[in-house]
Every structure is written in C-alpha cells, then in structure tokens.
Design a protein around this motif. Sequence first.
Motif, PDB file in Angstrom:
ATOM      1  N   TYR A 234       0.859  -1.315   0.155  1.00 30.96           N
ATOM      2  CA  TYR A 234      -0.013  -0.051  -0.023  1.00 30.96           C
ATOM      3  C   TYR A 234       0.724   1.213   0.023  1.00 30.96           C
ATOM      4  CZ  TYR A 234      -3.965  -2.941   0.920  1.00 30.96           C
ATOM      5  OH  TYR A 234      -4.933  -3.616   0.882  1.00 30.96           O
ATOM      6  N   LEU A 235       1.897   1.328   0.812  1.00 33.04           N
ATOM      7  CA  LEU A 235       2.921   2.276   0.637  1.00 33.04           C
ATOM      8  C   LEU A 235       3.451   2.721  -0.484  1.00 33.04           C
ATOM      9  CD1 LEU A 235       4.730   1.832   3.993  1.00 33.04           C
ATOM     10  CD2 LEU A 235       3.098   3.818   3.823  1.00 33.04           C
ATOM     11  N   ILE A 236       3.938   1.643  -1.258  1.00 29.50           N
ATOM     12  CA  ILE A 236       4.564   1.527  -2.546  1.00 29.50           C
ATOM     13  C   ILE A 236       3.446   2.172  -3.573  1.00 29.50           C
ATOM     14  CG2 ILE A 236       5.573   0.451  -4.336  1.00 29.50           C
ATOM     15  CD1 ILE A 236       7.380  -1.184  -2.406  1.00 29.50           C
TER      16      ILE A 236
ATOM     17  N   LEU B  36       6.779   8.946   2.646  1.00 28.02           N
ATOM     18  CA  LEU B  36       6.529   7.824   2.119  1.00 28.02           C
ATOM     19  C   LEU B  36       7.637   6.939   1.559  1.00 28.02           C
ATOM     20  CD1 LEU B  36       3.215   8.679  -0.537  1.00 28.02           C
ATOM     21  CD2 LEU B  36       3.321   7.080   1.795  1.00 28.02           C
ATOM     22  N   TYR B  37       8.408   7.598   1.026  1.00 32.69           N
ATOM     23  CA  TYR B  37       9.940   7.014   0.580  1.00 32.69           C
ATOM     24  C   TYR B  37      10.569   6.411   1.763  1.00 32.69           C
ATOM     25  CZ  TYR B  37      14.015   5.953  -2.308  1.00 32.69           C
ATOM     26  OH  TYR B  37      15.064   5.125  -2.803  1.00 32.69           O
ATOM     27  N   LEU B  38      10.676   7.187   2.831  1.00 29.47           N
ATOM     28  CA  LEU B  38      11.509   6.925   3.948  1.00 29.47           C
ATOM     29  C   LEU B  38      10.805   5.794   4.803  1.00 29.47           C
ATOM     30  CD1 LEU B  38      12.473  10.699   5.371  1.00 29.47           C
ATOM     31  CD2 LEU B  38      14.097   8.824   4.466  1.00 29.47           C
ATOM     32  N   VAL B  39       9.598   6.119   4.974  1.00 30.73           N
ATOM     33  CA  VAL B  39       8.559   4.965   5.434  1.00 30.73           C
ATOM     34  C   VAL B  39       8.868   3.498   4.870  1.00 30.73           C
ATOM     35  CG1 VAL B  39       6.652   4.261   6.295  1.00 30.73           C
ATOM     36  CG2 VAL B  39       7.220   6.468   6.863  1.00 30.73           C
ATOM     37  N   ILE B  40       8.967   3.621   3.536  1.00 33.46           N
ATOM     38  CA  ILE B  40       9.164   2.395   2.917  1.00 33.46           C
ATOM     39  C   ILE B  40      10.432   1.883   2.957  1.00 33.46           C
ATOM     40  CG2 ILE B  40       9.334   1.465   0.470  1.00 33.46           C
ATOM     41  CD1 ILE B  40       7.237   3.521  -0.533  1.00 33.46           C
TER      42      ILE B  40
END
Length: 469
Positions: A88-90, A383-387
């Motif tokens: 979902y994040l991606i 989002l990129y950092l959380v992924i």
Amino acid sequence: MMIIFPLVYLFAFTLAMSDIVRGKKEGFMLFLIFGLSIYTTVLSVTFMLGLRNIIIYLQSFKEILIVVVLSFSIWKLKTKIKFHYIDYLIIGFFGYTIMYAILPIGEQGFVDRIMACRTLSFFVLVYFCGRLFKSEEIYISKYFHYVLVVSIVAALVMFTEVLNDQHLQTSTGYADYNFYLFNLEPSGNFGLTWTFESEGGYKRFASFFANPLEFASATIIALSVLAALYTAENYSLKLDKFGYIALGATLFSIIFAFSRSAFASYFILVYAYSLITKRKFITNTVHAGAALVAIYITYLLTKEQDQNDGIQMVIINTLNFSNPSSVGHLVEWIQGALAIASNPLGLGLGSSGRIGGTLGENIGGENQFIIVGVQAGILALLLYLVIYISFIKEGIKWFHRLEGKEKKICLALLLIKIGFIVPSLTSEIESSSYISYFTWFLSGLFVSVISTKVAVIEHKSTEIEPANA
C-alpha cells in the motif's frame, strides 16, 4: 574489442526473452544481472561505433522486459493477492508521483516530467515483478552466484585499469555519449567527469559500470549477496574457494572505486552482519579495527600536515568537510533542504536529480532522499523514507523466522538496505538501472515471501479457533 559489451547485452536480452516466452519468467534475471551491469558502457560503445540511432531501442529493453514479466505474472495469477502494508505504501508513492507527472506542476514540460517520473518511480513496477513471484519459482542461489560472477569479472577489468593506469571509459566513448545524451561537458583531469578522480590526484575506477559510485554500490550488493549465500542455518559463514575469490574481489573493488561513502558502508555492512547473525568474532574484529582506525586518524590530526601526502589530506579534508566533494555535498543538502522548506509540495518533477541536471536545474541533486522531497514534496519524501525503514524493520523481524532460500533473500535485502543508507545521502542511487532494478525486484520477492508466511499463519489460526470453540 569493445563491441563485446553490446554483444553480451543483446545475448542476455535474447536469452531472457526466450526463457520468458517458454514460461520461465525468472529468466529476466539474466538480463538484469548481466545486461544492466554493463548498461552505460553498452550505450557509450554503441554511440562510439556510430550506431546512435539504435541507442533508444537498447535503452528500452529493460522496460520492455519488466512490462512483459509483469503482464505475464498478472495473466497467470490464480489467487487473489493479499496486500501487505508495504504494498500500500509503494502504491501510494506511485500514485502520488504519477499525479505530479500528469498535472502541470513545476516548470518542466510534460515529456520532461514523464522522464523524471520514470527515474523516480519506475521501481514500483520492478517491485511488483518480484512481488508476483513465488520463492519456489526462482532458483535464487543460482542468480546470487551470477551476481558474484559479475563482481569477480568487474574486479578483473578494474585490475587491468589499475595496471595500465587508464580508465576503461576513455576507450568506450563515454565522454561523447554523456554530452550527446545528457548535455554534460567532459570535466576533470581525465576528460570524463570529476567523479572519476579524487582529491590527492587519485584515480577512481569504475570497471564496466557507469561510474565509480555505481561500481561501489554494485560492490555493496555483491557483498550482501555473498553473506546471504554463504551463511548457514546456524549463522556460521562457510566460504568455499569461489566465495573467497568473490570476497577478495569486493574488497579490491571497494578500495579502487575510492568512494568514501561506499567504503564506510562496506564495513558498516560487515558490522551489521555480525550483529544480525550474532557472530562475536566478527563483531570484536570490527571493534578492534575501528579502534586502530581511530588511533590512526588521531595520529594524522596531531602530526604536521604534509601537503604531498595524498591519503592524509583526503582523510583530514573529509573529516573537516573542507574537500571540494564534501563541500559540494553539504551545499547541495542545504539547498535541497531549503527548497523543501519553502516549497513543501515540491518544485515539480525534473527539478532535481539526473533529469534536473540534464536540464540545468539540479537542486539538492546529491542526496536520494532530498531529490525525492525537492521534486514531489514532503509527503512523497515521508512515504519513501517509511518504505525504506519498513524493509529494514521487516528484515530484522523475519530473519530468524525464515529458513532456506527465504532466509537468504531476507538477509541479502536487509544488508543491501543497511549498506545503501550512507551512499543514498551522497548520490541518486535510483538513477542506476542495475542497482535499482536488482534491489527492488529482491524487495518485492521478500514481501511475497513474508506475505505467504503471514497467510499461512492466519489460516492455521482460523483452523484452531473452531476446534477450541
């Protein structure tokens, strides 16, 4: 002689496509490993040979394979995918950046925004190629061995560069290709780019990779794969003759690529491996080595500086951020951070990174994370950092629960993600097709593994509950 590179590239693509047509979709890994590792050299040699009209077709091979494999995987789906939170994040990151490409956000035209979006977000399609694989569908040890073969051959090519004191790129048409495709004038003392040299007059070699930074990052991948491949179920490291040769090749490569961030990451990776696998001997050895390095640096800082001692000047100027490269990184970080602060929704795709550099508007283009934030704003950056952090967290969580090839996939990815933290601060790591494609395919494969495990656990729990009722 240089025509060997385009021939290998074409052969790898043909072999991969042939395997896919015959239903063996894992065959595209052949092209990913053997084709993309020489990608830039292939294009520059093709340009040098006067075949510039076919460069666009050679460039498209990688996207064609990804689309074909992804389409084939979707067509063959027999069960509904149970999405993981990382999926979902991606998907969220992909949808958000696609919006920036479609809408007239920023100063770049539509075509430039699409090109920038491809560099920034195409990894999502590669990720889902891996996500739709099952671990039993791929002989992962074979492809890990192929990665090590590439690493050994790269070290051998670099050995000839060191022996002749000449970059391979001076014979491949690299400078002319860069000017033609990216509008980048030759720079530095060797007629290539400043990336190929370091302070103190030392040459930085790239073997057959695009530049020393990509070569160093590829070496981090090779070391991670090596550790995963040769770590036994009891967490002991058992290298055979091939393994020792590959290990020596990675060490030789990381030294002569002369990338400070990757060199530090090499030993951070070794230390992380020792902690993850609880190998006290390696941990203590790293501690002892770090103590010796600290003593040596203290000695250098206290002795009288010798301007003719290149190594001493490189170390000191790196530590005090006075060398041109360090200053350049610092300036780019500050510019990027200020741009994000003043434009929290981003400046638009193409305002940073490789595409931005080509267009002459490269703000904060020395840091993968800042490049994302400058173009698409704080939300995309978060989002990129959380992924990124989620992969490290899930890797640590699942490593001791998995077995066999699944454990190898987990360990390789975990070490790669840890190893790329520092290089991501000093380069646009996603701009390298080989690095990006391999890492994100492995990321998708890992999530496929743990999603299957979660589904099995949930199925067993639902069977137990009625029995206890």
